[in-house]
Design a protein around this motif. Sequence first.
Motif, PDB file in Angstrom:
ATOM      1  N   VAL A  61       0.865  -1.172   0.000  1.00  0.00           N
ATOM      2  CA  VAL A  61       0.000   0.000   0.000  1.00  0.00           C
ATOM      3  C   VAL A  61       0.903   1.224   0.000  1.00  0.00           C
ATOM      4  CG1 VAL A  61      -0.186  -0.058   2.520  1.00  0.00           C
ATOM      5  CG2 VAL A  61      -1.855   1.232   1.218  1.00  0.00           C
ATOM      6  N   VAL A  62       0.483   2.257  -0.728  1.00  0.00           N
ATOM      7  CA  VAL A  62       1.315   3.454  -0.880  1.00  0.00           C
ATOM      8  C   VAL A  62       0.550   4.662  -0.364  1.00  0.00           C
ATOM      9  CG1 VAL A  62       2.479   4.955  -2.538  1.00  0.00           C
ATOM     10  CG2 VAL A  62       2.508   2.470  -2.873  1.00  0.00           C
ATOM     11  N   LEU A  63       1.167   5.405   0.541  1.00  0.00           N
ATOM     12  CA  LEU A  63       0.584   6.643   1.068  1.00  0.00           C
ATOM     13  C   LEU A  63       1.121   7.824   0.265  1.00  0.00           C
ATOM     14  CD1 LEU A  63      -0.967   8.283   3.316  1.00  0.00           C
ATOM     15  CD2 LEU A  63       1.236   8.360   4.524  1.00  0.00           C
ATOM     16  N   LEU A  64       0.213   8.612  -0.295  1.00  0.00           N
ATOM     17  CA  LEU A  64       0.582   9.847  -0.991  1.00  0.00           C
ATOM     18  C   LEU A  64       0.416  10.993  -0.013  1.00  0.00           C
ATOM     19  CD1 LEU A  64       1.338  11.367  -3.603  1.00  0.00           C
ATOM     20  CD2 LEU A  64      -1.111  11.408  -4.163  1.00  0.00           C
ATOM     21  N   GLN A  77       7.551  10.638 -10.812  1.00  0.00           N
ATOM     22  CA  GLN A  77       8.803  10.067 -10.341  1.00  0.00           C
ATOM     23  C   GLN A  77       8.601   8.711  -9.660  1.00  0.00           C
ATOM     24  OE1 GLN A  77      11.720  12.563  -8.392  1.00  0.00           O
ATOM     25  NE2 GLN A  77      10.665  14.420  -9.058  1.00  0.00           N
ATOM     26  N   ALA A  78       7.418   8.500  -9.095  1.00  0.00           N
ATOM     27  CA  ALA A  78       7.149   7.235  -8.404  1.00  0.00           C
ATOM     28  C   ALA A  78       7.053   6.069  -9.370  1.00  0.00           C
ATOM     29  CB  ALA A  78       5.867   7.348  -7.589  1.00  0.00           C
ATOM     30  N   GLY A  79       6.643   6.332 -10.599  1.00  0.00           N
ATOM     31  CA  GLY A  79       6.529   5.265 -11.578  1.00  0.00           C
ATOM     32  C   GLY A  79       5.183   4.567 -11.526  1.00  0.00           C
ATOM     33  N   PRO A  80       5.052   3.416 -12.192  1.00  0.00           N
ATOM     34  CA  PRO A  80       3.754   2.759 -12.338  1.00  0.00           C
ATOM     35  C   PRO A  80       3.111   2.396 -11.003  1.00  0.00           C
ATOM     36  CG  PRO A  80       5.382   1.804 -13.830  1.00  0.00           C
ATOM     37  CD  PRO A  80       6.136   2.704 -12.904  1.00  0.00           C
ATOM     38  N   LEU A  81       1.825   2.705 -10.895  1.00  0.00           N
ATOM     39  CA  LEU A  81       1.048   2.351  -9.700  1.00  0.00           C
ATOM     40  C   LEU A  81      -0.254   1.649 -10.079  1.00  0.00           C
ATOM     41  CD1 LEU A  81       1.517   5.661  -7.659  1.00  0.00           C
ATOM     42  CD2 LEU A  81       2.420   3.417  -7.026  1.00  0.00           C
ATOM     43  N   THR A  82      -0.345   1.193 -11.311  1.00  0.00           N
ATOM     44  CA  THR A  82      -1.578   0.565 -11.788  1.00  0.00           C
ATOM     45  C   THR A  82      -1.969  -0.614 -10.898  1.00  0.00           C
ATOM     46  OG1 THR A  82      -0.976   1.157 -14.051  1.00  0.00           O
ATOM     47  CG2 THR A  82      -2.692  -0.514 -13.772  1.00  0.00           C
ATOM     48  N   GLY A  83      -3.221  -0.582 -10.438  1.00  0.00           N
ATOM     49  CA  GLY A  83      -3.738  -1.661  -9.617  1.00  0.00           C
ATOM     50  C   GLY A  83      -3.307  -1.643  -8.172  1.00  0.00           C
ATOM     51  N   ARG A  84      -2.445  -0.728  -7.805  1.00  0.00           N
ATOM     52  CA  ARG A  84      -1.930  -0.674  -6.425  1.00  0.00           C
ATOM     53  C   ARG A  84      -2.921   0.041  -5.524  1.00  0.00           C
ATOM     54  NH1 ARG A  84       3.577  -0.648  -6.976  1.00  0.00           N
ATOM     55  NH2 ARG A  84       3.777  -0.885  -4.726  1.00  0.00           N
ATOM     56  N   VAL A  85      -2.843  -0.244  -4.215  1.00  0.00           N
ATOM     57  CA  VAL A  85      -3.646   0.471  -3.229  1.00  0.00           C
ATOM     58  C   VAL A  85      -2.906   1.754  -2.864  1.00  0.00           C
ATOM     59  CG1 VAL A  85      -4.683   0.416  -0.938  1.00  0.00           C
ATOM     60  CG2 VAL A  85      -4.591  -1.681  -2.315  1.00  0.00           C
ATOM     61  N   VAL A  86      -3.526   2.892  -3.151  1.00  0.00           N
ATOM     62  CA  VAL A  86      -2.923   4.196  -2.853  1.00  0.00           C
ATOM     63  C   VAL A  86      -3.847   4.962  -1.923  1.00  0.00           C
ATOM     64  CG1 VAL A  86      -2.252   6.435  -3.813  1.00  0.00           C
ATOM     65  CG2 VAL A  86      -1.622   4.334  -5.010  1.00  0.00           C
ATOM     66  N   ILE A  87      -3.301   5.422  -0.806  1.00  0.00           N
ATOM     67  CA  ILE A  87      -4.040   6.274   0.129  1.00  0.00           C
ATOM     68  C   ILE A  87      -3.700   7.724  -0.188  1.00  0.00           C
ATOM     69  CG2 ILE A  87      -4.466   6.857   2.539  1.00  0.00           C
ATOM     70  CD1 ILE A  87      -3.313   4.113   3.286  1.00  0.00           C
ATOM     71  N   ASP A  88      -4.718   8.500  -0.499  1.00  0.00           N
ATOM     72  CA  ASP A  88      -4.535   9.916  -0.823  1.00  0.00           C
ATOM     73  C   ASP A  88      -4.997  10.754   0.362  1.00  0.00           C
ATOM     74  OD1 ASP A  88      -4.383  12.453  -1.958  1.00  0.00           O
ATOM     75  OD2 ASP A  88      -6.338  12.257  -2.934  1.00  0.00           O
ATOM     76  N   VAL A 121      -7.889   5.273  -2.242  1.00  0.00           N
ATOM     77  CA  VAL A 121      -8.782   5.504  -1.102  1.00  0.00           C
ATOM     78  C   VAL A 121      -8.438   6.866  -0.514  1.00  0.00           C
ATOM     79  CG1 VAL A 121      -9.523   4.726   1.183  1.00  0.00           C
ATOM     80  CG2 VAL A 121      -8.980   3.040  -0.591  1.00  0.00           C
ATOM     81  N   LYS A 122      -9.438   7.725  -0.418  1.00  0.00           N
ATOM     82  CA  LYS A 122      -9.244   9.033   0.224  1.00  0.00           C
ATOM     83  C   LYS A 122      -9.381   8.849   1.726  1.00  0.00           C
ATOM     84  CE  LYS A 122      -8.538  13.472  -0.201  1.00  0.00           C
ATOM     85  NZ  LYS A 122      -7.609  14.104  -1.154  1.00  0.00           N
ATOM     86  N   ALA A 123      -8.380   9.297   2.485  1.00  0.00           N
ATOM     87  CA  ALA A 123      -8.407   9.118   3.941  1.00  0.00           C
ATOM     88  C   ALA A 123      -7.378  10.032   4.589  1.00  0.00           C
ATOM     89  CB  ALA A 123      -8.103   7.664   4.305  1.00  0.00           C
ATOM     90  N   ASP A 151     -13.622   2.962  -4.173  1.00  0.00           N
ATOM     91  CA  ASP A 151     -14.480   2.093  -4.969  1.00  0.00           C
ATOM     92  C   ASP A 151     -14.131   0.617  -4.851  1.00  0.00           C
ATOM     93  OD1 ASP A 151     -15.866   4.286  -5.995  1.00  0.00           O
ATOM     94  OD2 ASP A 151     -14.501   4.505  -7.704  1.00  0.00           O
ATOM     95  N   ASP A 152     -12.926   0.310  -4.394  1.00  0.00           N
ATOM     96  CA  ASP A 152     -12.452  -1.067  -4.381  1.00  0.00           C
ATOM     97  C   ASP A 152     -12.519  -1.631  -2.963  1.00  0.00           C
ATOM     98  OD1 ASP A 152     -10.614  -3.090  -6.162  1.00  0.00           O
ATOM     99  OD2 ASP A 152     -10.008  -3.092  -4.062  1.00  0.00           O
ATOM    100  N   GLU A 153     -13.288  -2.698  -2.768  1.00  0.00           N
ATOM    101  CA  GLU A 153     -13.501  -3.218  -1.425  1.00  0.00           C
ATOM    102  C   GLU A 153     -12.214  -3.765  -0.816  1.00  0.00           C
ATOM    103  OE1 GLU A 153     -14.720  -4.088   2.152  1.00  0.00           O
ATOM    104  OE2 GLU A 153     -15.889  -2.916   0.708  1.00  0.00           O
ATOM    105  N   GLU A 154     -11.385  -4.399  -1.624  1.00  0.00           N
ATOM    106  CA  GLU A 154     -10.127  -4.921  -1.087  1.00  0.00           C
ATOM    107  C   GLU A 154      -9.225  -3.787  -0.608  1.00  0.00           C
ATOM    108  OE1 GLU A 154      -6.356  -7.789  -2.399  1.00  0.00           O
ATOM    109  OE2 GLU A 154      -7.933  -7.282  -3.836  1.00  0.00           O
ATOM    110  N   ALA A 155      -9.156  -2.725  -1.403  1.00  0.00           N
ATOM    111  CA  ALA A 155      -8.348  -1.570  -1.005  1.00  0.00           C
ATOM    112  C   ALA A 155      -8.906  -0.932   0.264  1.00  0.00           C
ATOM    113  CB  ALA A 155      -8.311  -0.546  -2.143  1.00  0.00           C
ATOM    114  N   LEU A 156     -10.220  -0.820   0.347  1.00  0.00           N
ATOM    115  CA  LEU A 156     -10.840  -0.250   1.544  1.00  0.00           C
ATOM    116  C   LEU A 156     -10.541  -1.097   2.769  1.00  0.00           C
ATOM    117  CD1 LEU A 156     -14.262   0.793   0.006  1.00  0.00           C
ATOM    118  CD2 LEU A 156     -12.650   2.358   1.115  1.00  0.00           C
ATOM    119  N   ALA A 157     -10.556  -2.420   2.622  1.00  0.00           N
ATOM    120  CA  ALA A 157     -10.263  -3.300   3.757  1.00  0.00           C
ATOM    121  C   ALA A 157      -8.835  -3.089   4.258  1.00  0.00           C
ATOM    122  CB  ALA A 157     -10.478  -4.753   3.351  1.00  0.00           C
ATOM    123  N   VAL A 158      -7.897  -2.900   3.337  1.00  0.00           N
ATOM    124  CA  VAL A 158      -6.510  -2.635   3.721  1.00  0.00           C
ATOM    125  C   VAL A 158      -6.407  -1.344   4.520  1.00  0.00           C
ATOM    126  CG1 VAL A 158      -4.227  -2.028   2.816  1.00  0.00           C
ATOM    127  CG2 VAL A 158      -5.507  -3.939   1.813  1.00  0.00           C
TER     128      VAL A 158
END
Length: 218
Positions: A61-64, A77-88, A121-123, A151-158
Amino acid sequence: MRIGVLGAGNMADALATRWARGGHDVRIGARTPAKAVALAERVGGRTVGGTLREAARFGEVVLLAVWYEGVQDVLRQAGPLTGRVVIDCTNPMEPPFEGLKTGAGPSAARRVADATGARVVKAFNLCHESVWRLTPPVFGGRPLGVPLCGDDEEALAVVRALVTDLGCVPMDAGGLDRAGLLEATAAFVVGLWFAGQDPTAMLPPPEHAGGEPLPTSA
């Protein structure tokens, strides 16, 4: 859990420190890698600092956690994040808090999702970094609630699990399309705080939120 942190400012410091002390493996990245290394040394434990790309690759999981103005450059600069869980946790606030830098367009969170293909996920955007340093954030005997939009339940669970690790309560606040409301809420309440007002005073307890039942006639 492996957590990559993009940014080496106060929010990155506060959240990375709490998660590292909770047993997570954290890697911090910054546009100036030396700043990330210095922060990792302060956080301690198994925390490592380096480049944005290294942090992004490391994290399950990546925190922005950067200023809104730097988001696009950091993502590049971070590079590809496709499909990754990102906390904004960014806030596109426009002082004196009468509007958002995103204007009438998509939310900051939606722009991150569209630019990266990540499961965003916005948090963590409603509180000052000092709140996340509390162990735990409890006010008036009640643990702090943390709204989540995604929107993604798996990401929200993380992200729910990471919220719980801080001693807070995750609050499902709807899909990512509602993230703009959460960002606007941040600007609104910060404006009240700067004006010397207490935003918590404007909300009734839940049992009164829908109005009291009318008394029945005898």
